[in-house]
Motif scaffolding. Structure first.
Motif, PDB file in Angstrom:
ATOM      1  N   SER A   1       0.847  -1.200   0.000  1.00  0.00           N
ATOM      2  CA  SER A   1       0.000   0.000   0.000  1.00  0.00           C
ATOM      3  C   SER A   1       0.870   1.234   0.000  1.00  0.00           C
TER       4      SER A   1
ATOM      5  N   ARG B   1      -0.670   4.166   0.354  1.00  0.00           N
ATOM      6  CA  ARG B   1      -1.580   5.138   0.961  1.00  0.00           C
ATOM      7  C   ARG B   1      -0.915   5.846   2.146  1.00  0.00           C
TER       8      ARG B   1
ATOM      9  N   SER C   1      -1.037   4.307   5.786  1.00  0.00           N
ATOM     10  CA  SER C   1      -1.247   2.870   5.577  1.00  0.00           C
ATOM     11  C   SER C   1      -0.917   2.051   6.822  1.00  0.00           C
ATOM     12  N   THR C   2      -1.822   1.135   7.168  1.00  0.00           N
ATOM     13  CA  THR C   2      -1.538   0.240   8.298  1.00  0.00           C
ATOM     14  C   THR C   2      -0.427  -0.739   7.934  1.00  0.00           C
ATOM     15  N   ASN C   3      -0.384  -1.163   6.679  1.00  0.00           N
ATOM     16  CA  ASN C   3       0.654  -2.108   6.255  1.00  0.00           C
ATOM     17  C   ASN C   3       2.034  -1.472   6.336  1.00  0.00           C
TER      18      ASN C   3
ATOM     19  N   PRO D   1      -2.174  -5.025   1.753  1.00  0.00           N
ATOM     20  CA  PRO D   1      -3.631  -5.159   1.869  1.00  0.00           C
ATOM     21  C   PRO D   1      -4.174  -6.027   0.738  1.00  0.00           C
ATOM     22  N   GLU D   2      -5.461  -6.306   0.822  1.00  0.00           N
ATOM     23  CA  GLU D   2      -6.171  -6.955  -0.285  1.00  0.00           C
ATOM     24  C   GLU D   2      -7.007  -5.887  -0.964  1.00  0.00           C
ATOM     25  N   TYR D   3      -6.945  -5.848  -2.280  1.00  0.00           N
ATOM     26  CA  TYR D   3      -7.815  -4.951  -3.044  1.00  0.00           C
ATOM     27  C   TYR D   3      -8.659  -5.791  -4.000  1.00  0.00           C
TER      28      TYR D   3
ATOM     29  N   GLY E   1     -10.322  -8.410  -3.786  1.00  0.00           N
ATOM     30  CA  GLY E   1     -10.158  -9.867  -3.739  1.00  0.00           C
ATOM     31  C   GLY E   1      -8.841 -10.382  -4.268  1.00  0.00           C
TER      32      GLY E   1
ATOM     33  N   ALA F   1     -11.987  -7.228   8.261  1.00  0.00           N
ATOM     34  CA  ALA F   1     -11.872  -7.745   6.881  1.00  0.00           C
ATOM     35  C   ALA F   1     -12.588  -9.089   6.802  1.00  0.00           C
TER      36      ALA F   1
ATOM     37  N   ALA G   1      -8.247 -11.070   4.264  1.00  0.00           N
ATOM     38  CA  ALA G   1      -7.345 -10.866   3.108  1.00  0.00           C
ATOM     39  C   ALA G   1      -6.731 -12.181   2.616  1.00  0.00           C
TER      40      ALA G   1
END
Ligand SMILES: Cc1cc2nc3c(=O)[nH]c(=O)nc-3n(C[C@H](O)[C@H](O)[C@H](O)COP(=O)(O)O)c2cc1C
Length: 201
Positions: free
Chosen positions: A10, A12, A15-17, A79-81, A83, A117, A121
């Motif tokens: 990510s 972003r 971002s948490t990741n 993250p998963e985007y 699917g 989630a 994920a």
């Protein structure tokens, strides 16, 4: 010293990741150097025409490849985007195939998908596993962990402070480094510390 490249799927802000990987860097034990890769959003889209023998490789791709080559192991947090794996991370991995950068490279991941989630994920990590398989990376199962991190768990300093989560993050990094250390020791065989009595000189 073992170098671990940290790659967030990510880009972003907040971002948490990325926060998980910054926390891994902050917790890195003695003997482990971490390098946080920050260029995922600037890589051009993979095009085999730009990756042919003799072609001038884009400097951002070259820098990413150098970071992968310099690392003994890679730790991913994504993250998963929709699917699957985020396109940016899949793109990065596609670029590593041309120079075999991830071939036999020890790779692990921290799945930090938040507690809300729906599938945790799982699809993103299934696709990460598949792509890494195509790239020939060595997935270090003992270092792959599920550590759910809600956005509220990231402090104003951009780090995760929850003690349990920190333990899991440190555990993943340590397991990855330990795996690299023992695989390297196995390859180089036993160390001869004393001369046998029958040796001359
Ligand atoms: C366009 C979009 C699609 C998403 N698709 C999924 C999904 O399929 N599965 C899932 O668990 N989360 C999905 N999410 C939620 C993200 O995984 C979640 O927001 C995550 O925290 C983003 O990571 P980051 O905080 O590191 O940016 C999606 C988010 C966005 C914006």
């Amino acid at each position: 010293m073992i170098t671990v490249l940290l790659i967030s799927g990510s880009s972003r802000d907040g971002s948490t990741n990325a926060a998980v990987l910054r926390t891994a860097a902050a917790l890195a034990p003695a003997g482990v150097r971490t390098v946080l890769y920050a260029g995922i959003g600037e890589l051009p889209l993979f095009n085999p025409d730009d990756d042919r023998e003799g072609a001038l490789v884009n400097p951002r791709v070259a820098a990413m490849r150098a970071a992968v080559a310099d690392a003994d192991a890679v730790l991913v947090c994504t993250p998963e985007y929709a699917g699957a794996l985020p396109a940016a991370l899949k793109n990065l991995l596609e670029w590593t195939i041309g120079d075999a950068g991830t071939y036999e490279k020890p790779v692990a991941w921290i799945n930090a998908a938040g507690p809300a989630a729906p599938s945790g994920a799982a699809d993103a990590h299934d696709s990460l596993r598949r792509v890494l398989g195509f790239a020939g990376a060595e997935i270090v199962e003992s270092a792959c962990v599920r550590a759910p991190i809600a956005r509220a768990m990231v402090g104003p300093d951009g780090l995760v402070h929850d003690p349990g989560a920190r333990e899991q993050i440190l555990g993943a990094l340590t397991a990855l480094a330990d795996h690299f250390r023992s695989a390297t020791a196995e390859r180089s065989g036993p160390t001869i510390t004393a001369r046998p009595p029958w040796s001359s000189g």
